[in-house]
Write a protein that holds these residues in place. Sequence first.
Motif, PDB file in Angstrom:
ATOM      1  N   ALA A 143      -0.388  34.338  61.555  1.00 53.95           N
ATOM      2  CA  ALA A 143      -1.775  35.151  60.975  1.00 53.95           C
ATOM      3  C   ALA A 143      -2.418  33.736  60.705  1.00 53.95           C
ATOM      4  N   ASP A 144      -3.766  34.238  61.043  1.00 55.93           N
ATOM      5  CA  ASP A 144      -5.021  33.925  60.865  1.00 55.93           C
ATOM      6  C   ASP A 144      -4.556  31.628  60.420  1.00 55.93           C
ATOM      7  N   GLY A 145      -3.276  31.541  61.326  1.00 53.36           N
ATOM      8  CA  GLY A 145      -3.076  30.698  60.920  1.00 53.36           C
ATOM      9  C   GLY A 145      -1.531  29.999  60.036  1.00 53.36           C
ATOM     10  N   ALA A 146      -1.656  30.817  59.803  1.00 49.72           N
ATOM     11  CA  ALA A 146      -0.688  30.388  58.184  1.00 49.72           C
ATOM     12  C   ALA A 146       0.931  31.114  59.204  1.00 49.72           C
ATOM     13  N   PRO A 147       2.301  30.241  58.479  1.00 49.00           N
ATOM     14  CA  PRO A 147       2.847  31.036  59.942  1.00 49.00           C
ATOM     15  C   PRO A 147       3.563  32.031  58.656  1.00 49.00           C
ATOM     16  N   MET A 148       3.914  32.574  59.482  1.00 53.44           N
ATOM     17  CA  MET A 148       4.629  34.048  58.749  1.00 53.44           C
ATOM     18  C   MET A 148       5.849  34.485  59.236  1.00 53.44           C
ATOM     19  N   ALA A 149       6.836  34.600  60.420  1.00 52.82           N
ATOM     20  CA  ALA A 149       7.764  34.836  60.713  1.00 52.82           C
ATOM     21  C   ALA A 149       8.109  34.193  61.368  1.00 52.82           C
ATOM     22  N   VAL A 150       9.470  33.872  61.581  1.00 47.11           N
ATOM     23  CA  VAL A 150      10.160  33.273  62.512  1.00 47.11           C
ATOM     24  C   VAL A 150      11.167  34.812  63.425  1.00 47.11           C
ATOM     25  N   GLU A 151      11.087  34.538  64.761  1.00 49.98           N
ATOM     26  CA  GLU A 151      11.527  35.987  65.503  1.00 49.98           C
ATOM     27  C   GLU A 151      12.188  36.113  66.650  1.00 49.98           C
ATOM     28  N   TYR A 152      13.488  35.704  66.561  1.00 51.21           N
ATOM     29  CA  TYR A 152      14.262  35.859  67.952  1.00 51.21           C
ATOM     30  C   TYR A 152      14.777  37.346  68.573  1.00 51.21           C
ATOM     31  N   SER A 153      14.461  37.463  69.918  1.00 50.45           N
ATOM     32  CA  SER A 153      14.024  38.312  70.541  1.00 50.45           C
ATOM     33  C   SER A 153      14.801  38.120  71.617  1.00 50.45           C
ATOM     34  N   LYS A 180       8.363  49.512  77.810  1.00 50.61           N
ATOM     35  CA  LYS A 180       7.758  49.308  76.412  1.00 50.61           C
ATOM     36  C   LYS A 180       8.895  50.536  75.622  1.00 50.61           C
ATOM     37  N   PRO A 181       9.494  50.149  74.963  1.00 49.69           N
ATOM     38  CA  PRO A 181       9.997  50.903  73.536  1.00 49.69           C
ATOM     39  C   PRO A 181       9.542  51.885  72.723  1.00 49.69           C
ATOM     40  N   VAL A 182       9.940  52.760  73.003  1.00 51.09           N
ATOM     41  CA  VAL A 182       9.554  54.465  73.019  1.00 51.09           C
ATOM     42  C   VAL A 182       9.683  54.649  70.902  1.00 51.09           C
ATOM     43  N   ARG A 183      11.380  54.398  71.082  1.00 50.25           N
ATOM     44  CA  ARG A 183      11.912  54.493  69.584  1.00 50.25           C
ATOM     45  C   ARG A 183      12.731  53.430  68.972  1.00 50.25           C
ATOM     46  N   ALA A 184      12.716  52.870  68.137  1.00 51.36           N
ATOM     47  CA  ALA A 184      13.819  51.737  67.380  1.00 51.36           C
ATOM     48  C   ALA A 184      14.032  52.319  66.149  1.00 51.36           C
ATOM     49  N   LEU A 185      15.248  51.164  66.155  1.00 53.17           N
ATOM     50  CA  LEU A 185      16.046  52.023  64.033  1.00 53.17           C
ATOM     51  C   LEU A 185      15.866  50.269  63.898  1.00 53.17           C
ATOM     52  N   GLN A 186      15.359  50.271  63.030  1.00 54.58           N
ATOM     53  CA  GLN A 186      15.328  49.004  62.761  1.00 54.58           C
ATOM     54  C   GLN A 186      16.063  49.429  60.847  1.00 54.58           C
ATOM     55  N   VAL A 212      14.086  41.017  59.054  1.00 55.03           N
ATOM     56  CA  VAL A 212      14.335  42.779  59.849  1.00 55.03           C
ATOM     57  C   VAL A 212      15.153  42.740  61.343  1.00 55.03           C
ATOM     58  N   GLU A 213      16.114  43.361  61.360  1.00 55.78           N
ATOM     59  CA  GLU A 213      16.781  43.647  63.020  1.00 55.78           C
ATOM     60  C   GLU A 213      15.574  44.431  63.227  1.00 55.78           C
ATOM     61  N   ARG A 214      15.959  44.910  64.731  1.00 56.93           N
ATOM     62  CA  ARG A 214      15.220  46.113  65.067  1.00 56.93           C
ATOM     63  C   ARG A 214      15.936  46.191  66.724  1.00 56.93           C
ATOM     64  N   ARG A 215      16.098  47.723  66.817  1.00 62.21           N
ATOM     65  CA  ARG A 215      16.970  47.916  68.008  1.00 62.21           C
ATOM     66  C   ARG A 215      15.369  48.670  68.818  1.00 62.21           C
ATOM     67  N   GLY A 216      15.172  48.293  69.767  1.00 60.68           N
ATOM     68  CA  GLY A 216      14.042  49.288  70.548  1.00 60.68           C
ATOM     69  C   GLY A 216      14.756  50.122  71.913  1.00 60.68           C
ATOM     70  N   GLN A 228      15.614  40.136  65.267  1.00 64.58           N
ATOM     71  CA  GLN A 228      15.674  39.438  64.645  1.00 64.58           C
ATOM     72  C   GLN A 228      13.993  38.761  64.170  1.00 64.58           C
ATOM     73  N   SER A 229      13.975  39.013  63.121  1.00 64.03           N
ATOM     74  CA  SER A 229      12.896  38.592  62.356  1.00 64.03           C
ATOM     75  C   SER A 229      12.601  37.644  60.683  1.00 64.03           C
ATOM     76  N   TYR A 230      12.254  36.686  60.136  1.00 68.07           N
ATOM     77  CA  TYR A 230      12.877  36.372  59.338  1.00 68.07           C
ATOM     78  C   TYR A 230      11.786  36.699  58.801  1.00 68.07           C
ATOM     79  N   TYR A 231      10.553  36.500  57.396  1.00 68.03           N
ATOM     80  CA  TYR A 231       9.361  36.820  57.481  1.00 68.03           C
ATOM     81  C   TYR A 231       9.309  35.811  55.815  1.00 68.03           C
ATOM     82  N   ARG A 232       8.923  35.793  55.796  1.00 69.66           N
ATOM     83  CA  ARG A 232       8.898  34.774  54.031  1.00 69.66           C
ATOM     84  C   ARG A 232       7.623  35.982  53.447  1.00 69.66           C
ATOM     85  N   GLY A 233       8.624  36.187  52.155  1.00 68.60           N
ATOM     86  CA  GLY A 233       8.916  37.061  51.126  1.00 68.60           C
ATOM     87  C   GLY A 233       7.451  37.421  50.212  1.00 68.60           C
TER      88      GLY A 233
END
Length: 246
Positions: A143-153, A180-186, A212-216, A228-233
Amino acid sequence: MLLSERIGPIESASSAPLYLQLQKALREAIQHKVLTPEDALPPERDMAEDFNVSRITVRKALEGLVHEGLLTRRQGAGTFVAARVEKNFSKLTCFTEDMISRGRSPHSEWLARMEGAVTPEESLTLGLSPSTPVYRFHRIRYADGAPMAVEYSTIAAFALPSLDVVDHSLYEAMASAGYKPVRALQRLRAVLITPQHAGLLGVKAKDAGLLVERRGFLKDGRAVEVTQSYYRGDTYDFVAELNDPA
């Protein structure tokens, strides 16, 4: 300079409620970077005089933007344009949609895009038969050039025509294909950033992070996505609205 001179006045000819007009003007100012992170807004009384509306109108407009995560309130200090990103757990949106709605410029750096067969664990999570084809997308989200998360889908292959149709938004590509998913468990939990992810996110190993683990799911109930998304805290907050069912 008055705030109305920076973001423009409320449209007198509009039939929309005044608080929505003010909210729209502020939201667009944030999206277009007229108002930037950590900018302080004037007190409600001053804003009411500036825009020639009631304080109740101003308060209602600001409360909506606080709920969206665009503004933050600090006790004894006032209202500010949010610097940290707030992700609302009650809304099913993707990273790209979240960043654009907050006036940020998102982009991704691909780590891998591949086709393969579902693993035993994925088979259970997605409800797919062994050897069913899936697509895997690994990337760094910025976001705006700064790394926010590593995502594995991992996406069931029937939901996309090919790997190449995914550009900046996975959900946009899935929507174009009609899946496109319409519902998710996170599920959200605190983690320590690994050395591997630290190098990708520009932080130190063992810094605080969020997983954050999401199932769509599709409208017909089929699971179609596991991410699975690993976000900077230090840059991301997750919020959820709770209601009393009584």
